[in-house]
Write a protein that holds these residues in place. Structure first.
Motif: not given
Length: 105
Positions: A41-58
């Protein structure tokens, strides 16, 4: 990212011969599964946060590019209108000059 893991537990102690050992082993296994689930669950949350930041950057980069293209289009339109106005001015000036030349002759 895909991850697959497999782990197995050994055999359980016989509940009829040693109930305390059986309960202890069950508790240990449940705790391990619970910790593994929390880690996932922790790893999934980190991955989700990372993707959200990448999406916001794009999205931010796209917005900046769109604004830049919009400004370029506006400047091009204004430049085109300016050239049209000058063109019509010279056409009218030519017509006036021709009319004056016809009157003088």
């Amino acid at each position: 990212m895909n991850v697959r893991g497999l782990f197995q537990f050994g055999p359980l102690p016989d509940a009829t011969q040693d109930a305390a050992a059986f309960a202890t082993e069950i508790e240990r296994r449940l705790n391990r599964v619970y910790r593994l689930a929390q880690d996932v669950e922790h790893n999934l949350k980190e991955e989700e946060d990372s993707r959200r930041r990448a999406d916001q950057r794009v999205a931010s980069e796209l917005e900046t590019r769109i604004l830049s293209l919009d400004e370029e289009a506006k400047h091009g339109d204004i430049r085109g209108l300016h050239e049209q106005v000058l063109g019509w001015f010279f056409v009218v000036l030519g017509l006036v000059a021709q009319a004056l030349a016809d009157l003088v002759l």
